[in-house]
Design a protein around this motif. Structure first.
Motif, PDB file in Angstrom:
ATOM      1  N   TYR A   1       0.823  -1.201   0.000  1.00  0.00           N
ATOM      2  CA  TYR A   1       0.000   0.000   0.000  1.00  0.00           C
ATOM      3  C   TYR A   1       0.863   1.259   0.000  1.00  0.00           C
ATOM      4  O   TYR A   1       0.617   2.207  -0.776  1.00  0.00           O
ATOM      5  N   LEU A   2       1.869   1.289   0.860  1.00  0.00           N
ATOM      6  CA  LEU A   2       2.713   2.480   0.952  1.00  0.00           C
ATOM      7  C   LEU A   2       3.575   2.659  -0.291  1.00  0.00           C
ATOM      8  O   LEU A   2       3.868   3.794  -0.689  1.00  0.00           O
ATOM      9  N   ILE A   3       3.980   1.564  -0.914  1.00  0.00           N
ATOM     10  CA  ILE A   3       4.700   1.671  -2.196  1.00  0.00           C
ATOM     11  C   ILE A   3       3.791   2.305  -3.246  1.00  0.00           C
ATOM     12  O   ILE A   3       4.204   3.194  -4.003  1.00  0.00           O
ATOM     13  N   ASP A   4       2.522   1.852  -3.298  1.00  0.00           N
ATOM     14  CA  ASP A   4       1.561   2.425  -4.254  1.00  0.00           C
ATOM     15  C   ASP A   4       1.384   3.922  -4.031  1.00  0.00           C
ATOM     16  O   ASP A   4       1.172   4.689  -4.977  1.00  0.00           O
ATOM     17  N   GLN A   5       1.460   4.341  -2.764  1.00  0.00           N
ATOM     18  CA  GLN A   5       1.269   5.748  -2.416  1.00  0.00           C
ATOM     19  C   GLN A   5       2.576   6.544  -2.508  1.00  0.00           C
ATOM     20  O   GLN A   5       2.574   7.757  -2.270  1.00  0.00           O
ATOM     21  N   GLY A   6       3.679   5.859  -2.850  1.00  0.00           N
ATOM     22  CA  GLY A   6       4.986   6.517  -2.890  1.00  0.00           C
ATOM     23  C   GLY A   6       5.426   6.991  -1.519  1.00  0.00           C
ATOM     24  O   GLY A   6       6.071   8.035  -1.393  1.00  0.00           O
ATOM     25  N   ALA A   7       5.083   6.205  -0.482  1.00  0.00           N
ATOM     26  CA  ALA A   7       5.301   6.677   0.891  1.00  0.00           C
ATOM     27  C   ALA A   7       5.895   5.609   1.800  1.00  0.00           C
ATOM     28  O   ALA A   7       5.746   5.678   3.023  1.00  0.00           O
ATOM     29  N   LEU A   8       6.603   4.605   1.244  1.00  0.00           N
ATOM     30  CA  LEU A   8       7.205   3.569   2.082  1.00  0.00           C
ATOM     31  C   LEU A   8       8.472   4.107   2.735  1.00  0.00           C
ATOM     32  O   LEU A   8       9.421   4.492   2.045  1.00  0.00           O
ATOM     33  N   PRO A   9       8.535   4.131   4.078  1.00  0.00           N
ATOM     34  CA  PRO A   9       9.734   4.630   4.752  1.00  0.00           C
ATOM     35  C   PRO A   9      10.853   3.588   4.739  1.00  0.00           C
ATOM     36  O   PRO A   9      10.610   2.386   4.558  1.00  0.00           O
ATOM     37  N   ASP A  10      12.079   4.046   4.940  1.00  0.00           N
ATOM     38  CA  ASP A  10      13.219   3.127   5.007  1.00  0.00           C
ATOM     39  C   ASP A  10      13.203   2.312   6.293  1.00  0.00           C
ATOM     40  O   ASP A  10      13.673   1.179   6.323  1.00  0.00           O
ATOM     41  N   GLN A  11      12.661   2.883   7.367  1.00  0.00           N
ATOM     42  CA  GLN A  11      12.561   2.177   8.635  1.00  0.00           C
ATOM     43  C   GLN A  11      11.305   1.307   8.663  1.00  0.00           C
ATOM     44  O   GLN A  11      10.302   1.618   8.012  1.00  0.00           O
ATOM     45  N   PRO A  12      11.326   0.200   9.426  1.00  0.00           N
ATOM     46  CA  PRO A  12      10.135  -0.655   9.507  1.00  0.00           C
ATOM     47  C   PRO A  12       9.021  -0.020  10.319  1.00  0.00           C
ATOM     48  O   PRO A  12       9.276   0.711  11.284  1.00  0.00           O
ATOM     49  N   LEU A  13       7.789  -0.287   9.935  1.00  0.00           N
ATOM     50  CA  LEU A  13       6.651   0.146  10.725  1.00  0.00           C
ATOM     51  C   LEU A  13       6.553  -0.680  12.005  1.00  0.00           C
ATOM     52  O   LEU A  13       6.916  -1.861  12.022  1.00  0.00           O
ATOM     53  N   THR A  14       6.064  -0.046  13.057  1.00  0.00           N
ATOM     54  CA  THR A  14       5.832  -0.723  14.332  1.00  0.00           C
ATOM     55  C   THR A  14       4.339  -0.893  14.553  1.00  0.00           C
ATOM     56  O   THR A  14       3.563   0.049  14.378  1.00  0.00           O
ATOM     57  N   ALA A  15       3.946  -2.097  14.956  1.00  0.00           N
ATOM     58  CA  ALA A  15       2.548  -2.372  15.282  1.00  0.00           C
ATOM     59  C   ALA A  15       2.372  -2.453  16.792  1.00  0.00           C
ATOM     60  O   ALA A  15       3.211  -3.001  17.504  1.00  0.00           O
ATOM     61  N   MET A  16       1.281  -1.880  17.270  1.00  0.00           N
ATOM     62  CA  MET A  16       0.861  -2.090  18.656  1.00  0.00           C
ATOM     63  C   MET A  16      -0.162  -3.220  18.637  1.00  0.00           C
ATOM     64  O   MET A  16      -1.153  -3.161  17.912  1.00  0.00           O
ATOM     65  N   THR A  17       0.093  -4.271  19.406  1.00  0.00           N
ATOM     66  CA  THR A  17      -0.784  -5.429  19.421  1.00  0.00           C
ATOM     67  C   THR A  17      -1.346  -5.634  20.828  1.00  0.00           C
ATOM     68  O   THR A  17      -0.610  -5.987  21.744  1.00  0.00           O
ATOM     69  N   PRO A  18      -2.637  -5.380  21.036  1.00  0.00           N
ATOM     70  CA  PRO A  18      -3.244  -5.615  22.352  1.00  0.00           C
ATOM     71  C   PRO A  18      -3.206  -7.095  22.721  1.00  0.00           C
ATOM     72  O   PRO A  18      -3.360  -7.968  21.858  1.00  0.00           O
ATOM     73  N   VAL A  19      -3.004  -7.370  24.007  1.00  0.00           N
ATOM     74  CA  VAL A  19      -2.945  -8.739  24.522  1.00  0.00           C
ATOM     75  C   VAL A  19      -3.885  -8.832  25.719  1.00  0.00           C
ATOM     76  O   VAL A  19      -3.735  -8.089  26.689  1.00  0.00           O
ATOM     77  N   SER A  20      -4.861  -9.742  25.654  1.00  0.00           N
ATOM     78  CA  SER A  20      -5.825  -9.873  26.745  1.00  0.00           C
ATOM     79  C   SER A  20      -5.241 -10.697  27.888  1.00  0.00           C
ATOM     80  O   SER A  20      -4.560 -11.697  27.662  1.00  0.00           O
ATOM     81  N   PHE A  21      -5.503 -10.256  29.124  1.00  0.00           N
ATOM     82  CA  PHE A  21      -5.187 -11.092  30.293  1.00  0.00           C
ATOM     83  C   PHE A  21      -6.459 -11.313  31.114  1.00  0.00           C
ATOM     84  O   PHE A  21      -6.420 -11.557  32.314  1.00  0.00           O
ATOM     85  N   ARG A  22      -7.603 -11.272  30.449  1.00  0.00           N
ATOM     86  CA  ARG A  22      -8.891 -11.493  31.096  1.00  0.00           C
ATOM     87  C   ARG A  22      -9.042 -12.971  31.451  1.00  0.00           C
ATOM     88  O   ARG A  22      -8.906 -13.852  30.599  1.00  0.00           O
ATOM     89  N   ALA A  23      -9.316 -13.270  32.716  1.00  0.00           N
ATOM     90  CA  ALA A  23      -9.524 -14.643  33.155  1.00  0.00           C
ATOM     91  C   ALA A  23     -10.800 -15.206  32.542  1.00  0.00           C
ATOM     92  O   ALA A  23     -11.731 -14.475  32.201  1.00  0.00           O
TER      93      ALA A  23
END
Length: 450
Positions: free
Chosen positions: A269-291
């Motif tokens: 997607y970012l290549i198509d938009q001409g906007a891919l950065p040299d650094q990797p993207l970081t994802a925030m991934t929620p993790v449940s600890f609900r019993a």
């Protein structure tokens, strides 16, 4: 009267017109065999009685001065089900495109603070003899895993079961409180959380190219602009056995494949938009600890940060980088018990919440680039009053500085992706659906060579 927790309250504090803090779910059903013309209307009219609305759907906010003006949940004795439950019909031919457009608009509007923080929209006229139910609830009220449990509770594996209530009318057990925490337990939890923070900091300091990620170790991309209140929702289902086959061959988990698909799709997607950065993207991934036996309301989750390795062109190398990064995060969490994790989360989440409170989000370097969340769902085929559930598409939150959110849930043999984006900041968001398929095909091709 029940006080909101720290995390629950934060969703109220940072909310504004351009950043509604509710999540949602779009449930797609086929009509049951032999259903007459008035079946859908009659099925939901049977749930009109406000006295049958169950906790927490019958709770609204109060800010009592005698309790320092902090937010509490109280029972709404004037609840109006006709306000909360609404009916819509799609114009013919009722394609998914029109349904997603309607849900995009519904997800863009804030919930009214003077009423219980939820809405349900019954959508008729979906193609292929189907109907949908879109439900949105404020994140201060319930998180993704809790919402999934509530929705599962109103469904049945028996196609012949009838007289089933709607989600807001489904009774659910409320476990007894185990009492106040002792000072020893609090000290032990705080000590465990501090140990987790120190291990987190150590892993970040000593990480390799794709190790433990931390807030602000991110490039500034087009996905991290200021957002408007307008949303775009797109969704698609993938075969879960297909994804499990790739995961098994590549010695990965389903969640690893979800992250790799997301990384590959965002790279394209970012290549198509001409906007891919040299650094990797970081994802925030929620993790449940609900019993398993915990109450469904409120929030019981923490967060991990992982690289999406978007600068890597080879799909297998990208997957291995993601696995390494997630592995570092998992090791930190395994070092803590369930009592320490909420304290750890409050510390780690501070860099996420503080820019929103100071209204700096979207104006500075982002804490992360995109949210990718995987919420486990029911494993069996489910029905509501004989209507087969055909899809369960999650809708999450877009915030200032994070204009895109990818949330996934599993239902029987399907993995359902829901993508919500700021309409202005993420143009042509629907192309991400095609790019997710292309990323999965690349992983299948890599698996075929092993």
């Amino acid at each position: 009267m029940k006080p909101l927790g720290t995390v629950d309250s934060s969703f109220l504090l940072i909310e504004n017109r351009t950043m509604p803090m509710h999540t949602g779910g779009l449930l797609l059903f086929s009509y049951p065999e032999g259903a007459h013309e008035e079946w859908l209307h009659e099925a939901f009219t049977a749930n009109d009685d406000p006295d049958t609305v169950q906790y927490p759907f019958n709770q609204k906010l109060a800010w009592p001065l005698r309790r320092l003006g902090l937010p509490h949940w109280v029972t709404d004795h004037d609840l109006d089900t006709h306000y909360h439950v609404r009916h819509s019909a799609l114009p013919k031919p009722g394609r998914y495109r029109e349904m997603f457009s309607l849900v995009s608009r519904l997800h863009s509007t804030r919930l009214h603070r003077d009423r219980p923080l939820w809405e349900a929209h019954v959508i008729e006229g979906v193609e292929d003899n189907r109907f949908a139910l879109y439900v949105k609830t404020h994140h201060s009220m319930i998180d993704g895993v809790g919402a999934m449990r509530m929705l599962r509770a109103c469904l049945s594996a028996d196609p012949n079961e009838r007289d089933m209530p709607a989600p807001w009318n489904t009774p659910r057990a409320r476990p007894e409180s185990n009492g106040s925490a002792t000072s020893g337990n609090v000290i032990a939890a705080a000590t465990g959380a501090l140990g987790g923070v120190l291990k987190f900091a150590s892993a970040v300091r000593d990480r390799g190219e794709h190790g433990m990620m931390a807030p602000f170790q991110t490039p500034l991309t087009m996905l991290n602009r200021r957002v408007t209140g307008s949303r775009r929702f797109v969704a698609q289902s993938w075969s879960l056995p297909r994804i499990k086959k790739v995961a098994k061959t590549l010695n990965a988990t389903v969640n690893d494949i979800v992250l790799a698909m997301s990384g590959g799709a965002l790279r394209r997607y970012l290549i198509d938009q001409g906007a891919l950065p040299d650094q990797p993207l970081t994802a925030m991934t929620p993790v449940s600890f609900r019993a398993a036996d915990a109450e469904v309301e409120g929030n019981s989750f923490s967060v991990m940060f992982a690289t999406l390795a978007t600068e890597i062109g080879d799909p297998l190398d990208r997957l291995r980088a993601i696995q390494n990064s997630m592995g570092e995060a998992k090791r930190v969490f395994k070092s803590m018990n369930s009592a320490a994790i909420p304290i750890f989360t409050s510390i780690i989440a501070l860099p996420i919440v503080l820019p929103h409170l100071l209204r700096l989000s979207g104006r500075t370097r982002p804490t992360f680039n995109v949210t990718v969340s995987n919420v486990p769902g029911p494993r069996e085929k489910l029905y509501w009053n004989g209507a087969p559930l055909e899809g369960m598409y999650p809708l999450s939150i877009v915030t200032q500085g994070q204009a895109l959110n990818i949330t996934v849930t599993s239902v029987a043999d399907s993995l359902d992706f829901g993508i919500i984006a700021c309409r202005r900041s993420v143009p042509s968001a629907q192309r991400l659906i095609d790019h997710l398929e292309e990323a999965l095909v690349e992983l299948e091709q890599s698996a075929s060579t092993i």
